[in-house]
Design a protein around this motif. Structure first.
Motif, PDB file in Angstrom:
ATOM      1  N   LEU A 180      11.501   9.968 -11.448  1.00 36.35           N
ATOM      2  CA  LEU A 180      11.303   8.712 -12.167  1.00 36.35           C
ATOM      3  C   LEU A 180      12.107   7.584 -11.515  1.00 36.35           C
ATOM      4  O   LEU A 180      11.602   6.465 -11.361  1.00 36.35           O
ATOM      5  N   GLU A 181      13.334   7.888 -11.126  1.00 37.21           N
ATOM      6  CA  GLU A 181      14.164   6.853 -10.508  1.00 37.21           C
ATOM      7  C   GLU A 181      13.582   6.395  -9.169  1.00 37.21           C
ATOM      8  O   GLU A 181      13.532   5.199  -8.882  1.00 37.21           O
ATOM      9  N   LEU A 182      13.100   7.325  -8.372  1.00 33.74           N
ATOM     10  CA  LEU A 182      12.499   6.957  -7.089  1.00 33.74           C
ATOM     11  C   LEU A 182      11.194   6.195  -7.291  1.00 33.74           C
ATOM     12  O   LEU A 182      10.912   5.227  -6.575  1.00 33.74           O
ATOM     13  N   THR A 183      10.419   6.591  -8.286  1.00 39.27           N
ATOM     14  CA  THR A 183       9.193   5.858  -8.603  1.00 39.27           C
ATOM     15  C   THR A 183       9.515   4.423  -9.006  1.00 39.27           C
ATOM     16  O   THR A 183       8.818   3.486  -8.615  1.00 39.27           O
ATOM     17  N   THR A 184      10.586   4.252  -9.749  1.00 41.36           N
ATOM     18  CA  THR A 184      11.015   2.911 -10.156  1.00 41.36           C
ATOM     19  C   THR A 184      11.420   2.077  -8.942  1.00 41.36           C
ATOM     20  O   THR A 184      11.109   0.883  -8.872  1.00 41.36           O
ATOM     21  N   VAL A 185      12.080   2.693  -7.978  1.00 40.96           N
ATOM     22  CA  VAL A 185      12.454   1.994  -6.739  1.00 40.96           C
ATOM     23  C   VAL A 185      11.195   1.571  -5.983  1.00 40.96           C
ATOM     24  O   VAL A 185      11.082   0.422  -5.538  1.00 40.96           O
ATOM     25  N   PHE A 186      10.245   2.483  -5.848  1.00 40.30           N
ATOM     26  CA  PHE A 186       8.984   2.148  -5.171  1.00 40.30           C
ATOM     27  C   PHE A 186       8.282   0.988  -5.885  1.00 40.30           C
ATOM     28  O   PHE A 186       7.743   0.086  -5.248  1.00 40.30           O
ATOM     29  N   PHE A 187       8.289   1.032  -7.212  1.00 39.13           N
ATOM     30  CA  PHE A 187       7.636  -0.009  -7.998  1.00 39.13           C
ATOM     31  C   PHE A 187       8.305  -1.366  -7.775  1.00 39.13           C
ATOM     32  O   PHE A 187       7.633  -2.377  -7.598  1.00 39.13           O
ATOM     33  N   ILE A 226       0.836  -1.214   0.000  1.00 36.86           N
ATOM     34  CA  ILE A 226       0.000   0.000   0.000  1.00 36.86           C
ATOM     35  C   ILE A 226       0.861   1.250   0.000  1.00 36.86           C
ATOM     36  O   ILE A 226       0.620   2.179  -0.794  1.00 36.86           O
ATOM     37  N   ALA A 227       1.871   1.299   0.859  1.00 39.23           N
ATOM     38  CA  ALA A 227       2.730   2.484   0.961  1.00 39.23           C
ATOM     39  C   ALA A 227       3.459   2.751  -0.354  1.00 39.23           C
ATOM     40  O   ALA A 227       3.570   3.907  -0.792  1.00 39.23           O
ATOM     41  N   MET A 228       3.943   1.698  -1.001  1.00 41.78           N
ATOM     42  CA  MET A 228       4.658   1.884  -2.263  1.00 41.78           C
ATOM     43  C   MET A 228       3.712   2.383  -3.351  1.00 41.78           C
ATOM     44  O   MET A 228       4.076   3.261  -4.144  1.00 41.78           O
ATOM     45  N   LEU A 229       2.501   1.851  -3.393  1.00 38.76           N
ATOM     46  CA  LEU A 229       1.533   2.293  -4.391  1.00 38.76           C
ATOM     47  C   LEU A 229       1.145   3.749  -4.163  1.00 38.76           C
ATOM     48  O   LEU A 229       1.091   4.553  -5.108  1.00 38.76           O
ATOM     49  N   VAL A 230       0.912   4.108  -2.918  1.00 37.68           N
ATOM     50  CA  VAL A 230       0.570   5.504  -2.592  1.00 37.68           C
ATOM     51  C   VAL A 230       1.740   6.430  -2.917  1.00 37.68           C
ATOM     52  O   VAL A 230       1.555   7.502  -3.506  1.00 37.68           O
ATOM     53  N   ALA A 231       2.952   6.015  -2.547  1.00 33.56           N
ATOM     54  CA  ALA A 231       4.129   6.845  -2.814  1.00 33.56           C
ATOM     55  C   ALA A 231       4.353   7.027  -4.315  1.00 33.56           C
ATOM     56  O   ALA A 231       4.640   8.137  -4.778  1.00 33.56           O
ATOM     57  N   MET A 232       4.205   5.949  -5.078  1.00 33.99           N
ATOM     58  CA  MET A 232       4.361   6.041  -6.539  1.00 33.99           C
ATOM     59  C   MET A 232       3.333   6.981  -7.146  1.00 33.99           C
ATOM     60  O   MET A 232       3.667   7.846  -7.961  1.00 33.99           O
ATOM     61  N   THR A 233       2.099   6.789  -6.737  1.00 30.77           N
ATOM     62  CA  THR A 233       1.018   7.609  -7.284  1.00 30.77           C
ATOM     63  C   THR A 233       1.196   9.071  -6.900  1.00 30.77           C
ATOM     64  O   THR A 233       1.067   9.967  -7.743  1.00 30.77           O
ATOM     65  N   GLY A 234       1.491   9.308  -5.635  1.00 33.26           N
ATOM     66  CA  GLY A 234       1.673  10.682  -5.165  1.00 33.26           C
ATOM     67  C   GLY A 234       2.835  11.388  -5.837  1.00 33.26           C
ATOM     68  O   GLY A 234       2.708  12.535  -6.292  1.00 33.26           O
ATOM     69  N   LEU A 235       3.967  10.700  -5.913  1.00 31.34           N
ATOM     70  CA  LEU A 235       5.147  11.307  -6.531  1.00 31.34           C
ATOM     71  C   LEU A 235       4.909  11.561  -8.013  1.00 31.34           C
ATOM     72  O   LEU A 235       5.281  12.624  -8.528  1.00 31.34           O
ATOM     73  N   THR A 236       4.264  10.638  -8.692  1.00 31.68           N
ATOM     74  CA  THR A 236       3.984  10.823 -10.118  1.00 31.68           C
ATOM     75  C   THR A 236       3.007  11.982 -10.330  1.00 31.68           C
ATOM     76  O   THR A 236       3.197  12.794 -11.240  1.00 31.68           O
ATOM     77  N   PHE A 237       2.007  12.081  -9.464  1.00 31.67           N
ATOM     78  CA  PHE A 237       1.054  13.189  -9.566  1.00 31.67           C
ATOM     79  C   PHE A 237       1.762  14.530  -9.386  1.00 31.67           C
ATOM     80  O   PHE A 237       1.572  15.462 -10.176  1.00 31.67           O
ATOM     81  N   VAL A 238       2.583  14.633  -8.351  1.00 31.51           N
ATOM     82  CA  VAL A 238       3.322  15.881  -8.101  1.00 31.51           C
ATOM     83  C   VAL A 238       4.225  16.202  -9.288  1.00 31.51           C
ATOM     84  O   VAL A 238       4.306  17.362  -9.730  1.00 31.51           O
ATOM     85  N   GLN A 239       4.888  15.196  -9.814  1.00 36.73           N
ATOM     86  CA  GLN A 239       5.789  15.405 -10.948  1.00 36.73           C
ATOM     87  C   GLN A 239       5.031  15.903 -12.175  1.00 36.73           C
ATOM     88  O   GLN A 239       5.493  16.807 -12.870  1.00 36.73           O
ATOM     89  N   VAL A 240       3.855  15.344 -12.438  1.00 42.08           N
ATOM     90  CA  VAL A 240       3.058  15.779 -13.584  1.00 42.08           C
ATOM     91  C   VAL A 240       2.601  17.224 -13.396  1.00 42.08           C
ATOM     92  O   VAL A 240       2.683  18.044 -14.323  1.00 42.08           O
TER      93      VAL A 240
END
Length: 175
Positions: A41-48, A13-27
């Protein structure tokens, strides 16, 4: 082991939320402010990666992985259990091979001392999810094996896509 079950769920759950949140902020930063984080992108890849490798073990635990079990379903209970034990043992062998190879790989990355391209994190720290994730998966397969050996289960529990699709179709027809 209930704490491990909850930990798995919370990590996914935490990784999915972190990925989604970081991607949203980045967009928003990129398309509204013409800016952004070079490391997003690199941090999102780590979370994924963390989500995937913990999620694989979670899928083993809840029986969510798909499998070709048409032949297995036709077998009598005793034979079904024996074949399931063999399959789980093969999965454990596979996991062991991957854990060993991943351990060698992560050890070499630690010796080299390389960091991620955009973040000051050693590559080996991030790649450690490989042996850890497979070790967790092997543990979950060990639990499945125990259930089979002790007779608490007579076969692997795999996702039944056909039954789920039929159930969904029946629910849609009612609505």
């Amino acid at each position: 082991m209930r704490w491990l079950d909850r930990l798995e769920e919370w990590i996914v759950i935490a990784m999915l939320v972190a990925m989604t949140g970081l991607t949203f902020v980045q967009v928003v930063l990129r398309y509204v402010f013409n800016s952004g984080f070079t490391w997003a992108l690199e941090l999102t890849t780590v979370f994924f990666a963390v989500m995937i490798f913990v999620g694989v073990a979670y899928g083993v635990r809840i029986g969510a992985h798909i499998g070709v079990d048409a032949l297995l379903r036709l077998m009598p209970s005793g034979l079904k259990r024996g074949v399931s034990i063999l399959v789980v043992l093969l999965c454990l062998v596979y996991a062991g091979i991957v854990i060993a190879g991943a351990w060698v790989y992560v050890s070499k990355m630690k010796m080299v001392g390389v960091e991620l391209e955009d973040l000051p994190i050693p590559v080996w720290v991030v790649r450690a999810i490989l042996p850890l994730g497979y070790a967790l998966m092997a543990f979950r397969f060990g639990q499945v094996l125990w259930q089979l050996v002790t007779g608490k289960s007579d076969s692997l529990h795999l996702a039944d896509e056909a039954a789920e699709a039929m159930k969904l179709k029946a629910e849609e027809a009612k609505a």
